[in-house]
Design a protein around this motif. Structure first.
Motif, PDB file in Angstrom:
ATOM      1  N   LEU A  25       0.828  -1.208   0.000  1.00  0.00           N
ATOM      2  CA  LEU A  25       0.000   0.000   0.000  1.00  0.00           C
ATOM      3  C   LEU A  25       0.860   1.254   0.000  1.00  0.00           C
ATOM      4  O   LEU A  25       0.529   2.244  -0.665  1.00  0.00           O
ATOM      5  N   PHE A  26       1.961   1.223   0.724  1.00  0.00           N
ATOM      6  CA  PHE A  26       2.884   2.363   0.735  1.00  0.00           C
ATOM      7  C   PHE A  26       3.404   2.651  -0.677  1.00  0.00           C
ATOM      8  O   PHE A  26       3.398   3.802  -1.133  1.00  0.00           O
ATOM      9  N   VAL A  27       3.842   1.615  -1.371  1.00  0.00           N
ATOM     10  CA  VAL A  27       4.364   1.781  -2.741  1.00  0.00           C
ATOM     11  C   VAL A  27       3.277   2.307  -3.666  1.00  0.00           C
ATOM     12  O   VAL A  27       3.504   3.231  -4.455  1.00  0.00           O
ATOM     13  N   LEU A  28       2.079   1.718  -3.561  1.00  0.00           N
ATOM     14  CA  LEU A  28       0.961   2.139  -4.419  1.00  0.00           C
ATOM     15  C   LEU A  28       0.604   3.600  -4.190  1.00  0.00           C
ATOM     16  O   LEU A  28       0.509   4.388  -5.139  1.00  0.00           O
ATOM     17  N   PHE A  29       0.423   3.985  -2.919  1.00  0.00           N
ATOM     18  CA  PHE A  29       0.001   5.360  -2.620  1.00  0.00           C
ATOM     19  C   PHE A  29       1.121   6.370  -2.859  1.00  0.00           C
ATOM     20  O   PHE A  29       0.838   7.527  -3.176  1.00  0.00           O
ATOM     21  N   LEU A  30       2.373   5.939  -2.718  1.00  0.00           N
ATOM     22  CA  LEU A  30       3.491   6.832  -3.050  1.00  0.00           C
ATOM     23  C   LEU A  30       3.501   7.144  -4.543  1.00  0.00           C
ATOM     24  O   LEU A  30       3.675   8.301  -4.952  1.00  0.00           O
ATOM     25  N   LEU A  31       3.300   6.107  -5.370  1.00  0.00           N
ATOM     26  CA  LEU A  31       3.238   6.318  -6.823  1.00  0.00           C
ATOM     27  C   LEU A  31       2.062   7.223  -7.185  1.00  0.00           C
ATOM     28  O   LEU A  31       2.201   8.124  -8.029  1.00  0.00           O
ATOM     29  N   ASP A 173     -10.034   5.518  14.404  1.00  0.00           N
ATOM     30  CA  ASP A 173     -10.114   4.400  13.453  1.00  0.00           C
ATOM     31  C   ASP A 173     -10.197   4.938  12.023  1.00  0.00           C
ATOM     32  O   ASP A 173     -11.217   4.804  11.335  1.00  0.00           O
ATOM     33  N   HIS A 174      -9.100   5.542  11.604  1.00  0.00           N
ATOM     34  CA  HIS A 174      -9.029   6.138  10.258  1.00  0.00           C
ATOM     35  C   HIS A 174      -7.564   6.421   9.940  1.00  0.00           C
ATOM     36  O   HIS A 174      -6.695   6.265  10.812  1.00  0.00           O
ATOM     37  N   PHE A 175      -7.293   6.859   8.690  1.00  0.00           N
ATOM     38  CA  PHE A 175      -5.909   7.175   8.345  1.00  0.00           C
ATOM     39  C   PHE A 175      -5.625   8.676   8.360  1.00  0.00           C
ATOM     40  O   PHE A 175      -4.508   9.108   8.090  1.00  0.00           O
ATOM     41  N   PHE A 176      -6.654   9.487   8.669  1.00  0.00           N
ATOM     42  CA  PHE A 176      -6.439  10.910   8.910  1.00  0.00           C
ATOM     43  C   PHE A 176      -7.546  11.412   9.823  1.00  0.00           C
ATOM     44  O   PHE A 176      -8.492  10.699  10.145  1.00  0.00           O
ATOM     45  N   CYS A 177      -7.403  12.645  10.287  1.00  0.00           N
ATOM     46  CA  CYS A 177      -8.350  13.201  11.259  1.00  0.00           C
ATOM     47  C   CYS A 177      -9.587  13.720  10.537  1.00  0.00           C
ATOM     48  O   CYS A 177      -9.653  14.896  10.162  1.00  0.00           O
ATOM     49  N   ASP A 178     -10.558  12.854  10.352  1.00  0.00           N
ATOM     50  CA  ASP A 178     -11.801  13.214   9.678  1.00  0.00           C
ATOM     51  C   ASP A 178     -12.913  13.387  10.715  1.00  0.00           C
ATOM     52  O   ASP A 178     -12.783  12.976  11.874  1.00  0.00           O
ATOM     53  N   LYS A 179     -14.002  13.972  10.274  1.00  0.00           N
ATOM     54  CA  LYS A 179     -15.100  14.337  11.177  1.00  0.00           C
ATOM     55  C   LYS A 179     -15.672  13.144  11.931  1.00  0.00           C
ATOM     56  O   LYS A 179     -15.732  13.150  13.170  1.00  0.00           O
ATOM     57  N   VAL A 180     -16.102  12.113  11.215  1.00  0.00           N
ATOM     58  CA  VAL A 180     -16.837  11.007  11.825  1.00  0.00           C
ATOM     59  C   VAL A 180     -16.001  10.258  12.869  1.00  0.00           C
ATOM     60  O   VAL A 180     -16.445  10.080  14.005  1.00  0.00           O
ATOM     61  N   PRO A 181     -14.778   9.789  12.542  1.00  0.00           N
ATOM     62  CA  PRO A 181     -14.014   9.048  13.559  1.00  0.00           C
ATOM     63  C   PRO A 181     -13.588   9.895  14.755  1.00  0.00           C
ATOM     64  O   PRO A 181     -13.479   9.370  15.861  1.00  0.00           O
ATOM     65  N   VAL A 182     -13.355  11.184  14.548  1.00  0.00           N
ATOM     66  CA  VAL A 182     -12.969  12.043  15.676  1.00  0.00           C
ATOM     67  C   VAL A 182     -14.151  12.289  16.592  1.00  0.00           C
ATOM     68  O   VAL A 182     -14.031  12.224  17.827  1.00  0.00           O
ATOM     69  N   LEU A 183     -15.320  12.553  16.034  1.00  0.00           N
ATOM     70  CA  LEU A 183     -16.508  12.805  16.855  1.00  0.00           C
ATOM     71  C   LEU A 183     -16.901  11.582  17.692  1.00  0.00           C
ATOM     72  O   LEU A 183     -17.546  11.721  18.738  1.00  0.00           O
ATOM     73  N   LYS A 184     -16.500  10.387  17.256  1.00  0.00           N
ATOM     74  CA  LYS A 184     -16.788   9.181  18.036  1.00  0.00           C
ATOM     75  C   LYS A 184     -16.050   9.166  19.371  1.00  0.00           C
ATOM     76  O   LYS A 184     -16.438   8.439  20.291  1.00  0.00           O
ATOM     77  N   LEU A 185     -14.992   9.969  19.469  1.00  0.00           N
ATOM     78  CA  LEU A 185     -14.194  10.010  20.701  1.00  0.00           C
ATOM     79  C   LEU A 185     -14.670  11.077  21.671  1.00  0.00           C
ATOM     80  O   LEU A 185     -14.159  11.168  22.787  1.00  0.00           O
ATOM     81  N   MET A 267     -17.079   0.795   4.931  1.00  0.00           N
ATOM     82  CA  MET A 267     -16.820   1.366   3.604  1.00  0.00           C
ATOM     83  C   MET A 267     -16.310   2.807   3.673  1.00  0.00           C
ATOM     84  O   MET A 267     -15.888   3.361   2.654  1.00  0.00           O
ATOM     85  N   ASP A 268     -16.321   3.401   4.851  1.00  0.00           N
ATOM     86  CA  ASP A 268     -15.888   4.793   4.983  1.00  0.00           C
ATOM     87  C   ASP A 268     -14.440   4.993   4.557  1.00  0.00           C
ATOM     88  O   ASP A 268     -14.104   5.976   3.893  1.00  0.00           O
ATOM     89  N   LYS A 269     -13.569   4.079   4.962  1.00  0.00           N
ATOM     90  CA  LYS A 269     -12.148   4.217   4.608  1.00  0.00           C
ATOM     91  C   LYS A 269     -11.943   4.113   3.103  1.00  0.00           C
ATOM     92  O   LYS A 269     -11.123   4.836   2.532  1.00  0.00           O
ATOM     93  N   VAL A 270     -12.697   3.209   2.469  1.00  0.00           N
ATOM     94  CA  VAL A 270     -12.592   3.052   1.009  1.00  0.00           C
ATOM     95  C   VAL A 270     -13.034   4.333   0.317  1.00  0.00           C
ATOM     96  O   VAL A 270     -12.354   4.825  -0.598  1.00  0.00           O
ATOM     97  N   ALA A 271     -14.175   4.885   0.761  1.00  0.00           N
ATOM     98  CA  ALA A 271     -14.662   6.138   0.181  1.00  0.00           C
ATOM     99  C   ALA A 271     -13.681   7.278   0.439  1.00  0.00           C
ATOM    100  O   ALA A 271     -13.440   8.109  -0.443  1.00  0.00           O
ATOM    101  N   SER A 272     -13.092   7.309   1.629  1.00  0.00           N
ATOM    102  CA  SER A 272     -12.135   8.364   1.978  1.00  0.00           C
ATOM    103  C   SER A 272     -10.884   8.281   1.116  1.00  0.00           C
ATOM    104  O   SER A 272     -10.359   9.305   0.668  1.00  0.00           O
ATOM    105  N   VAL A 273     -10.386   7.066   0.874  1.00  0.00           N
ATOM    106  CA  VAL A 273      -9.230   6.880  -0.010  1.00  0.00           C
ATOM    107  C   VAL A 273      -9.557   7.409  -1.395  1.00  0.00           C
ATOM    108  O   VAL A 273      -8.736   8.059  -2.054  1.00  0.00           O
ATOM    109  N   PHE A 274     -10.796   7.174  -1.822  1.00  0.00           N
ATOM    110  CA  PHE A 274     -11.190   7.573  -3.171  1.00  0.00           C
ATOM    111  C   PHE A 274     -11.165   9.087  -3.330  1.00  0.00           C
ATOM    112  O   PHE A 274     -10.604   9.615  -4.297  1.00  0.00           O
TER     113      PHE A 274
END
Length: 319
Positions: A25-31, A173-185, A267-274
């Protein structure tokens, strides 16, 4: 803006917790990130050096490419580092600033897509008045208004997300500080914050969607009245690139931010990556491969660079 929080840092759980998947994933996202930078910088450069592209449409396109670079840079470097790092902690301030920048550039991109739709509407429906309506001054005024409103919106979003009390486990539970996962805390009541965010997202996303929809309804009505099939095809062709970008951006945006909190899931992470990683890399291809003027300018710039390189090589060989 920080409010009555008790957390000083968070831990980003990332895209995956599988060690086997992290390196690929690192190689893919770096490219993808490198292609994003090169592709969008190429569009900015080509438009700047090509006098034939100094029109309002490409003025908005260069700023769209610039925002794509910023938008991707807010997310990708941190995500890439976390894929290889054992320590995935992020400070409260850094998390808040990441979200602020993400909201700021995302809102501007939303507005730019609406401006580009309006530009196409005027160009097709009122071609004789195009230079008057979409003047250089109007372009800069629209852009400035977008930046100001986006900044105010981002401040409000950030205050709503980070202004509460954080007393739950600090794992996001995400790869960046987004609204939904932060508000859960947040352990304080978030209903009013979510309603305010929803209201501003509706103004930005739904409001700009309405501008785009009305613009294209007007374009469709005008095109259908054209007598020549060739004219209709040319008019539709000028809009397809923009429609593809709109569909990708707003489709994922509606999925993430205009559904109830209870509906969010795996599916949130998939949509966020997109919409944070894939969309910025697709836009240069959408606008260059489907646009004859951009393709022509790219080829011309490529030939000029090649001829310049050959000339310098010839001169150096003689000396």
């Amino acid at each position: 803006m920080g409010g009555n929080h008790t957390q000083t840092k968070f831990i980003l759980l990332g895209i995956t917790d599988s060690p086997c998947a992290q390196t690929p994933l690192f190689v893919l996202f770096l490219l993808i990130y490198i292609v994003t930078l090169v592709g969008n910088l190429s569009i900015i450069t080509v438009v700047r050096v090509s006098p034939s592209l100094h029109t309002p449409m490409y003025f908005f396109l260069t700023h769209f490419a610039f925002i794509d670079i910023c938008y991707s840079t807010v997310i990708s470097p941190r995500m890439l580092a976390d894929l290889l790092a054992e320590d995935k902690t992020i400070s409260f301030t850094a998390c808040m600033m990441q979200f602020l920048a993400f909201a700021f550039f995302g809102t501007i991109e939303c507005h730019l897509l609406a401006m580009m739709a309006y530009d196409r509407h005027v160009a097709i429906c009122h071609p004789l008045l195009y230079v008057t309506i979409i003047s250089s001054r109007v372009c800069w005024q629209l852009l400035a208004a977008s930046y100001i409103f986006a900044f105010l919106s981002a401040i409000i979003y950030s205050w709503c997300v980070f202004g509460g009390s954080f007393c739950r486990p600090n794992h996001i539970d995400h790869f960046f500080c987004d609204k939904v996962p932060v508000l859960k805390l947040v352990c304080s009541d978030t209903h009013s914050s979510e309603m305010l965010i929803f209201a501003f997202v509706t103004i930005n996303v739904v409001g700009m969607s309405v501008v785009i929809l009305l613009s294209y309804i007007s374009i469709l009505c005008t095109v259908l009245r054209m007598c020549s099939a060739q004219s209709r095809a040319r008019a539709f062709h000028t809009c397809t690139s923009h429609l593809m970008a709109v569909s990708i951006f707003f489709g994922t945006g509606f999925f993430m931010y205009l559904q109830p909190s209870s509906s969010h899931g795996s599916m949130d992470k998939v949509a966020s990556v997109f919409y944070t990683v894939v969309t910025p890399v697709l836009n240069p291809f959408i606008y260059s491969l489907r646009n004859k003027e951009v393709k022509g300018a790219l080829l011309k710039c490529g030939r000029s660079l090649f001829n310049h390189w050959q000339h310098r090589r010839l001169v150096s060989s003689r000396t």
